[in-house]
Design a protein around this motif. Structure first.
Motif, short mmCIF file in Angstrom:
data_model
loop_
_atom_site.label_atom_id
_atom_site.label_comp_id
_atom_site.label_asym_id
_atom_site.label_seq_id
_atom_site.Cartn_x
_atom_site.Cartn_y
_atom_site.Cartn_z
N THR A 141 0.84 -1.20 0.00
CA THR A 141 0.00 0.00 0.00
C THR A 141 0.87 1.25 0.00
O THR A 141 1.99 1.23 0.51
N ASN A 142 0.35 2.32 -0.59
CA ASN A 142 1.01 3.63 -0.50
C ASN A 142 0.32 4.52 0.53
O ASN A 142 0.65 5.70 0.67
N PHE A 143 -0.67 3.95 1.22
CA PHE A 143 -1.45 4.63 2.27
C PHE A 143 -2.32 5.77 1.72
O PHE A 143 -2.86 6.55 2.49
N ASN A 144 -2.47 5.83 0.40
CA ASN A 144 -3.32 6.89 -0.18
C ASN A 144 -4.80 6.56 -0.06
O ASN A 144 -5.64 7.46 0.00
N SER A 145 -5.12 5.28 -0.05
CA SER A 145 -6.53 4.86 -0.03
C SER A 145 -6.94 4.44 1.37
O SER A 145 -6.18 3.76 2.08
N LYS A 146 -8.15 4.84 1.76
CA LYS A 146 -8.69 4.43 3.04
C LYS A 146 -9.37 3.09 2.89
O LYS A 146 -10.38 2.95 2.21
N ILE A 147 -8.79 2.08 3.52
CA ILE A 147 -9.29 0.72 3.36
C ILE A 147 -10.56 0.51 4.18
O ILE A 147 -10.75 1.15 5.22
N LYS A 148 -11.43 -0.36 3.70
CA LYS A 148 -12.62 -0.72 4.45
C LYS A 148 -12.20 -1.58 5.65
O LYS A 148 -11.53 -2.59 5.49
N VAL A 149 -12.59 -1.16 6.84
CA VAL A 149 -12.24 -1.90 8.06
C VAL A 149 -12.75 -3.33 7.97
O VAL A 149 -12.05 -4.28 8.37
N SER A 150 -13.93 -3.52 7.41
CA SER A 150 -14.51 -4.86 7.32
C SER A 150 -13.64 -5.79 6.48
O SER A 150 -13.58 -6.99 6.73
N GLU A 151 -12.95 -5.24 5.49
CA GLU A 151 -12.14 -6.08 4.60
C GLU A 151 -10.77 -6.39 5.18
O GLU A 151 -10.26 -7.49 5.01
N ILE A 152 -10.15 -5.43 5.84
CA ILE A 152 -8.85 -5.73 6.44
C ILE A 152 -9.00 -6.75 7.57
O ILE A 152 -8.08 -7.50 7.87
N ILE A 188 2.15 -10.41 9.03
CA ILE A 188 1.82 -9.52 7.91
C ILE A 188 2.92 -8.48 7.78
O ILE A 188 3.25 -7.77 8.73
N GLN A 189 3.50 -8.41 6.58
CA GLN A 189 4.52 -7.44 6.27
C GLN A 189 3.90 -6.36 5.39
O GLN A 189 3.47 -6.64 4.28
N VAL A 190 3.82 -5.14 5.91
CA VAL A 190 3.25 -4.03 5.15
C VAL A 190 4.37 -3.39 4.34
O VAL A 190 5.38 -2.94 4.90
N LEU A 191 4.20 -3.33 3.03
CA LEU A 191 5.25 -2.82 2.14
C LEU A 191 4.77 -1.58 1.42
O LEU A 191 3.72 -1.58 0.79
N SER A 192 5.55 -0.49 1.50
CA SER A 192 5.22 0.74 0.77
C SER A 192 6.47 1.32 0.15
O SER A 192 7.60 0.95 0.51
N LEU A 193 6.28 2.25 -0.78
CA LEU A 193 7.41 2.94 -1.42
C LEU A 193 7.58 4.34 -0.88
O LEU A 193 8.43 5.09 -1.36
N ASN A 248 -4.29 6.99 7.42
CA ASN A 248 -4.59 5.67 6.89
C ASN A 248 -3.64 4.61 7.43
O ASN A 248 -4.03 3.47 7.67
N LYS A 249 -2.39 5.00 7.65
CA LYS A 249 -1.41 4.07 8.22
C LYS A 249 -1.80 3.71 9.65
O LYS A 249 -1.70 2.55 10.06
#
Length: 282
Positions: A163-174, A188-193, A206-207
């Motif tokens: 993720t680039n943290f630009n999008s607000k993820i749906k809590v229900s999906e995460i 879980i390894q969170v990878l961003s650029l 978002n992060k």
């Protein structure tokens, strides 16, 4: 609430692998699996696919083949180790796949869709199938897990969330991602650029949201720079031997829907032996 999982099939080896993977992944959960096969007739003109006339002989033949194919799958399932947690239903529909999925989802509200990375008609080596990309573009009510042909049927031990943290993820999906991690005892390894000190206010927000949702599982935030995401992700997964990839799939743009721009999954590159879980942004 019952865990209803949709398993689209075109009777290919890849779709059978996806069915087996779903059964293994949720072996400890009570689930009702719906195995869906659709059929339609190719035509020429503005609309390349037209629903069949129920009275046509061709339609009757397609219906028979569909029902026989689903019957064969039930026979194959009966040969697997029995699991009291699982029930199976088969559905045959004379419709386009996306339309059939939308209709069924309204009625049954699936927890997840698990499908093969490509179908029987897609022979290109390093590309996802047309039907798979079509569902990712059109179905946004639940996560979609894309399973490649060469998948390892063991439980994932490390999942990469890119993720680039630009999008607000749906809590229900995460939460579904967290559930898979718990079922498999995976980290879980969170990878961003994006470097942490360069995050905007909305990215930081978002992060924080993602961090709060991952609090009950082992996780770590990683950042790489000066490299494209497809390259970074491929190297990261290969070096760490990660077993699943997840990404936040934002709503397709106007140009993506028209097919002029690649949708999110295509931008990540093709993974021949690693399943990819699409989570949806708000």
């Amino acid at each position: 609430m019952e865990n209803r999982i949709l398993l689209p099939t075109d009777f290919s080896k890849n779709s059978w692998n996806a069915i087996q993977y779903a059964i293994k992944l949720f072996e400890e959960k009570k689930c009702i699996f719906y195995i869906l096969h659709t059929y339609s007739k190719e035509t020429h003109g503005l609309d390349s696919l037209t629903l069949l006339d129920p009275d046509q002989a061709f339609n009757k033949m397609c219906k028979l083949r569909s029902e026989q194919g689903l019957g064969d799958i039930l026979v194959q399932l009966s040969k697997l180790q029995h699991n009291d947690n699982h029930q199976f239903h088969v559905v045959s529909k004379p419709a386009l796949l996306c339309n059939a999925v939308k209709e069924l989802n309204k009625e049954l509200r699936f927890k997840m869709i698990v499908m093969g990375a490509k179908g029987i008609t897609n022979q290109k080596e390093e590309t996802y199938g047309k039907q798979t990309l079509g569902l990712l573009k059109e179905i946004r009510q639940c996560p979609i897990l894309v399973v490649p042909t060469k998948v390892d049927f063991n439980h994932p031990k490390e999942i990469v969330l890119t993720t680039n943290f630009n999008s607000k993820i749906k809590v229900s999906e995460i939460r579904y991602l967290v559930e898979i991690a718990k079922l498999s005892n995976a980290s879980i390894q969170v990878l961003s650029l994006t470097q942490p000190h360069k995050l905007s206010f909305s990215q930081k927000r978002n992060k924080v949201l993602i961090r709060s949702q991952l609090k009950d599982v082992a996780h770590k935030f990683n950042s790489l720079r000066n490299v494209k995401m497809a390259t970074a992700l491929s190297c990261f997964v290969e070096i760490r031997k990660s077993n699943m990839i997840s990404y936040i799939d934002r709503k397709p743009s106007f140009w993506e829907r028209l097919g002029f721009v690649k949708i999110s999954l295509s931008k990540l590159g093709y993974f021949a032996n690693v399943p990819v879980l699409a989570l949806h942004a708000k």
